[in-house]
Design a protein around this motif. Structure first.
Motif, PDB file in Angstrom:
ATOM      1  N   ILE A  79       1.018  -0.996   0.147  1.00 12.55           N
ATOM      2  CA  ILE A  79      -0.077   0.215  -0.072  1.00 12.55           C
ATOM      3  C   ILE A  79       0.939   1.214  -0.005  1.00 12.55           C
ATOM      4  CG2 ILE A  79      -1.986   1.545   1.134  1.00 12.55           C
ATOM      5  CD1 ILE A  79      -2.762  -1.656   2.727  1.00 12.55           C
ATOM      6  N   ARG A  80       0.319   2.011  -1.086  1.00 12.33           N
ATOM      7  CA  ARG A  80       1.625   3.167  -1.385  1.00 12.33           C
ATOM      8  C   ARG A  80       0.852   4.193  -0.900  1.00 12.33           C
ATOM      9  NH1 ARG A  80       5.383   5.291  -5.814  1.00 12.33           N
ATOM     10  NH2 ARG A  80       3.104   5.510  -6.572  1.00 12.33           N
ATOM     11  N   ASP A  81       0.929   5.475  -0.502  1.00  8.12           N
ATOM     12  CA  ASP A  81       0.251   6.898  -0.048  1.00  8.12           C
ATOM     13  C   ASP A  81       0.476   7.738  -0.972  1.00  8.12           C
ATOM     14  OD1 ASP A  81      -1.024   9.965   0.853  1.00  8.12           O
ATOM     15  OD2 ASP A  81       0.240   9.346   2.287  1.00  8.12           O
ATOM     16  N   ILE A  82      -0.980   7.938  -2.056  1.00  7.86           N
ATOM     17  CA  ILE A  82      -0.436   8.872  -3.608  1.00  7.86           C
ATOM     18  C   ILE A  82      -0.566   9.945  -3.467  1.00  7.86           C
ATOM     19  CG2 ILE A  82       0.625   7.114  -5.131  1.00  7.86           C
ATOM     20  CD1 ILE A  82      -2.492   6.897  -6.100  1.00  7.86           C
ATOM     21  N   ASP A  83      -1.453  10.375  -2.041  1.00 10.75           N
ATOM     22  CA  ASP A  83      -1.406  11.393  -2.141  1.00 10.75           C
ATOM     23  C   ASP A  83      -0.796  13.193  -1.827  1.00 10.75           C
ATOM     24  OD1 ASP A  83      -4.572  12.590  -1.089  1.00 10.75           O
ATOM     25  OD2 ASP A  83      -2.724  13.752   1.174  1.00 10.75           O
ATOM     26  N   ASP A  84      -0.023  12.607  -2.249  1.00 14.20           N
ATOM     27  CA  ASP A  84       0.562  14.312  -2.467  1.00 14.20           C
ATOM     28  C   ASP A  84       0.922  13.930  -4.073  1.00 14.20           C
ATOM     29  OD1 ASP A  84       1.656  15.099  -0.148  1.00 14.20           O
ATOM     30  OD2 ASP A  84       3.160  14.226   0.381  1.00 14.20           O
ATOM     31  N   VAL A  85       1.390  13.502  -4.708  1.00 17.82           N
ATOM     32  CA  VAL A  85       0.887  12.411  -5.921  1.00 17.82           C
ATOM     33  C   VAL A  85      -0.191  12.964  -7.097  1.00 17.82           C
ATOM     34  CG1 VAL A  85       0.838  11.193  -7.841  1.00 17.82           C
ATOM     35  CG2 VAL A  85       2.786  11.222  -5.943  1.00 17.82           C
ATOM     36  N   LYS A  86      -1.223  12.699  -6.400  1.00 17.05           N
ATOM     37  CA  LYS A  86      -2.552  13.360  -7.196  1.00 17.05           C
ATOM     38  C   LYS A  86      -2.343  14.678  -7.000  1.00 17.05           C
ATOM     39  CE  LYS A  86      -4.358   9.716  -8.249  1.00 17.05           C
ATOM     40  NZ  LYS A  86      -4.919   9.591  -9.618  1.00 17.05           N
ATOM     41  N   LYS A  87      -1.934  15.226  -5.758  1.00 19.32           N
ATOM     42  CA  LYS A  87      -2.400  16.933  -5.579  1.00 19.32           C
ATOM     43  C   LYS A  87      -1.721  17.658  -6.388  1.00 19.32           C
ATOM     44  CE  LYS A  87      -3.576  16.962  -0.660  1.00 19.32           C
ATOM     45  NZ  LYS A  87      -3.504  16.914   0.856  1.00 19.32           N
ATOM     46  N   ASN A  88      -0.382  16.658  -6.486  1.00 20.91           N
ATOM     47  CA  ASN A  88       0.409  17.779  -7.537  1.00 20.91           C
ATOM     48  C   ASN A  88       0.159  17.266  -9.233  1.00 20.91           C
ATOM     49  OD1 ASN A  88       2.558  18.489  -5.777  1.00 20.91           O
ATOM     50  ND2 ASN A  88       3.196  16.344  -5.949  1.00 20.91           N
ATOM     51  N   GLU A  89      -0.393  16.138  -9.322  1.00 17.97           N
ATOM     52  CA  GLU A  89      -1.362  15.883 -10.622  1.00 17.97           C
ATOM     53  C   GLU A  89      -2.062  16.999 -11.499  1.00 17.97           C
ATOM     54  OE1 GLU A  89      -2.082  11.675 -11.309  1.00 17.97           O
ATOM     55  OE2 GLU A  89      -0.354  11.195 -11.344  1.00 17.97           O
ATOM     56  N   GLN A  90      -3.381  16.998  -9.726  1.00 19.53           N
ATOM     57  CA  GLN A  90      -4.308  18.520  -9.768  1.00 19.53           C
ATOM     58  C   GLN A  90      -3.747  19.885 -10.339  1.00 19.53           C
ATOM     59  OE1 GLN A  90      -6.521  17.406  -6.360  1.00 19.53           O
ATOM     60  NE2 GLN A  90      -7.725  16.367  -7.278  1.00 19.53           N
ATOM     61  N   ILE A  91      -2.572  20.265  -9.246  1.00 19.02           N
ATOM     62  CA  ILE A  91      -1.833  21.381  -9.645  1.00 19.02           C
ATOM     63  C   ILE A  91      -1.162  21.524 -11.339  1.00 19.02           C
ATOM     64  CG2 ILE A  91       0.562  22.949  -9.113  1.00 19.02           C
ATOM     65  CD1 ILE A  91       0.017  21.436  -6.156  1.00 19.02           C
ATOM     66  N   ILE A  92      -0.517  20.424 -11.946  1.00 19.05           N
ATOM     67  CA  ILE A  92      -0.479  20.419 -12.678  1.00 19.05           C
ATOM     68  C   ILE A  92      -1.132  21.291 -14.208  1.00 19.05           C
ATOM     69  CG2 ILE A  92       1.008  19.340 -14.771  1.00 19.05           C
ATOM     70  CD1 ILE A  92       2.533  18.650 -12.972  1.00 19.05           C
ATOM     71  N   VAL A  93      -2.442  20.020 -13.739  1.00 17.61           N
ATOM     72  CA  VAL A  93      -3.755  20.224 -14.910  1.00 17.61           C
ATOM     73  C   VAL A  93      -4.438  21.819 -15.105  1.00 17.61           C
ATOM     74  CG1 VAL A  93      -6.183  19.809 -14.616  1.00 17.61           C
ATOM     75  CG2 VAL A  93      -4.416  17.765 -14.803  1.00 17.61           C
ATOM     76  N   SER A  94      -4.383  22.639 -13.741  1.00 18.40           N
ATOM     77  CA  SER A  94      -4.957  23.640 -12.832  1.00 18.40           C
ATOM     78  C   SER A  94      -3.742  25.223 -14.150  1.00 18.40           C
ATOM     79  CB  SER A  94      -5.055  24.177 -11.800  1.00 18.40           C
ATOM     80  OG  SER A  94      -5.162  25.287 -11.341  1.00 18.40           O
ATOM     81  N   GLN A  95      -2.664  24.674 -13.684  1.00 17.61           N
ATOM     82  CA  GLN A  95      -1.171  25.423 -14.144  1.00 17.61           C
ATOM     83  C   GLN A  95      -1.331  24.924 -16.053  1.00 17.61           C
ATOM     84  OE1 GLN A  95       2.288  23.881 -12.723  1.00 17.61           O
ATOM     85  NE2 GLN A  95       1.396  26.089 -10.518  1.00 17.61           N
ATOM     86  N   ARG A  96      -1.566  24.139 -16.457  1.00 18.90           N
ATOM     87  CA  ARG A  96      -1.830  24.061 -17.968  1.00 18.90           C
ATOM     88  C   ARG A  96      -3.699  24.510 -18.728  1.00 18.90           C
ATOM     89  NH1 ARG A  96      -0.846  17.220 -18.528  1.00 18.90           N
ATOM     90  NH2 ARG A  96       1.927  17.543 -18.785  1.00 18.90           N
ATOM     91  N   GLU A  97      -4.537  25.114 -17.813  1.00 22.28           N
ATOM     92  CA  GLU A  97      -5.142  25.398 -17.668  1.00 22.28           C
ATOM     93  C   GLU A  97      -5.728  26.931 -17.970  1.00 22.28           C
ATOM     94  OE1 GLU A  97      -8.379  23.917 -15.456  1.00 22.28           O
ATOM     95  OE2 GLU A  97      -8.901  21.936 -16.876  1.00 22.28           O
ATOM     96  N   GLN A  98      -4.207  26.984 -17.040  1.00 21.29           N
ATOM     97  CA  GLN A  98      -4.551  28.809 -16.620  1.00 21.29           C
ATOM     98  C   GLN A  98      -3.327  29.547 -18.199  1.00 21.29           C
ATOM     99  OE1 GLN A  98      -2.444  29.309 -13.006  1.00 21.29           O
ATOM    100  NE2 GLN A  98      -4.713  28.514 -11.608  1.00 21.29           N
ATOM    101  N   LEU A  99      -2.705  28.776 -18.363  1.00 28.65           N
ATOM    102  CA  LEU A  99      -1.448  28.612 -19.272  1.00 28.65           C
ATOM    103  C   LEU A  99      -2.048  28.665 -21.110  1.00 28.65           C
ATOM    104  CD1 LEU A  99       1.569  29.376 -20.086  1.00 28.65           C
ATOM    105  CD2 LEU A  99       1.985  26.996 -20.114  1.00 28.65           C
ATOM    106  N   PHE A 100      -3.525  28.116 -20.693  1.00 27.38           N
ATOM    107  CA  PHE A 100      -4.333  27.883 -21.999  1.00 27.38           C
ATOM    108  C   PHE A 100      -4.903  29.319 -22.281  1.00 27.38           C
ATOM    109  CE2 PHE A 100      -8.191  26.747 -24.160  1.00 27.38           C
ATOM    110  CZ  PHE A 100      -7.576  26.565 -25.645  1.00 27.38           C
ATOM    111  N   GLU A 101      -5.611  29.468 -21.349  1.00 34.91           N
ATOM    112  CA  GLU A 101      -6.379  30.844 -21.119  1.00 34.91           C
ATOM    113  C   GLU A 101      -5.467  31.654 -21.699  1.00 34.91           C
ATOM    114  OE1 GLU A 101      -9.528  31.510 -20.793  1.00 34.91           O
ATOM    115  OE2 GLU A 101      -9.692  29.530 -21.483  1.00 34.91           O
ATOM    116  N   ALA A 102      -4.183  32.527 -20.650  1.00 34.98           N
ATOM    117  CA  ALA A 102      -3.029  33.139 -21.257  1.00 34.98           C
ATOM    118  C   ALA A 102      -2.890  33.159 -22.503  1.00 34.98           C
ATOM    119  CB  ALA A 102      -1.643  32.983 -20.010  1.00 34.98           C
ATOM    120  N   SER A 103      -2.959  32.194 -23.093  1.00 39.98           N
ATOM    121  CA  SER A 103      -2.299  32.062 -24.266  1.00 39.98           C
ATOM    122  C   SER A 103      -3.727  32.340 -25.697  1.00 39.98           C
ATOM    123  CB  SER A 103      -1.427  30.648 -25.267  1.00 39.98           C
ATOM    124  OG  SER A 103      -2.725  29.743 -24.511  1.00 39.98           O
TER     125      SER A 103
END
Length: 180
Positions: free
Chosen positions: A39-63
């Motif tokens: 069993i492995r805690d992947i909470d940080d990995v999931k949170k980082n994935e969500q941050i990356i998705v959010s940043q990609r969306e913001q970058l797309f909107e900025a472009s």
């Protein structure tokens, strides 16, 4: 791997994954089967994935906003030039009238230039509207090659305005041709 999410005692959503390994059983008896559960805690990995998705969306909107700004700048440039022509011709006509030096040919020439220039502005606006709404509908109809080239030049000029590129197209040769 199997990923699970659960609500922890503190109310936070947490993530983990697990995998089950079966160990080799020498006796081939079911009672002697042994497993390892990882069993492995992947909470940080999931949170980082969500941050990356959010940043990609913001970058797309900025472009998108950046591209819109460039288009608006080009649009303003393309509209301001014809408006300056109209204003200049109207000013010349006004001077002629004020000086009582009315030359009908000159006035009609100025008015014709204004009409042609208004048509140019209209083409720019219609072309942009069609581009923005994706409403360029082509059916089995004849299309003027001249109009097609003029529309392409208008769009290219808008895209390249402010970059030191001027388009000059001689379309007299294709004036009466049509695509079908």
């Amino acid at each position: 791997f199997i990923e699970l999410s659960f609500i922890a005692n503190n109310g936070e959503k947490r993530f983990m994954n697990y995998i089950v390994y079966k160990l080799n059983n020498q006796s081939h008896s079911k009672e002697d089967d042994h497993y390892i559960l990882s069993i492995r805690d992947i909470d940080d990995v999931k949170k980082n994935e969500q941050i990356i998705v959010s940043q990609r969306e913001q970058l797309f909107e900025a472009s998108k906003l950046s591209a819109l700004g460039e288009m608006a700048s080009g649009f303003a440039h393309e509209i301001n030039n014809p408006l300056a022509i109209i204003k200049g011709k109207l000013t010349l006509t006004e001077r002629e009238v004020k000086k009582d030096e009315i030359n009908k040919d000159s006035i009609f020439k100025n008015l014709e230039t204004c009409k042609v220039t208004v048509d140019r502005i209209t083409k720019i606006i219609v072309g942009l509207r069609n581009l923005a709404h994706g409403s360029i509908e082509l059916e089995n109809e004849k299309i003027s090659v001249k109009d097609l080239i003029e529309d392409a030049v208008v769009m290219a000029t808008l895209k390249m305005s402010g970059k030191g590129i001027d388009f000059v197209v001689d379309i007299q040769a294709v004036e009466n041709e049509a695509l079908s």
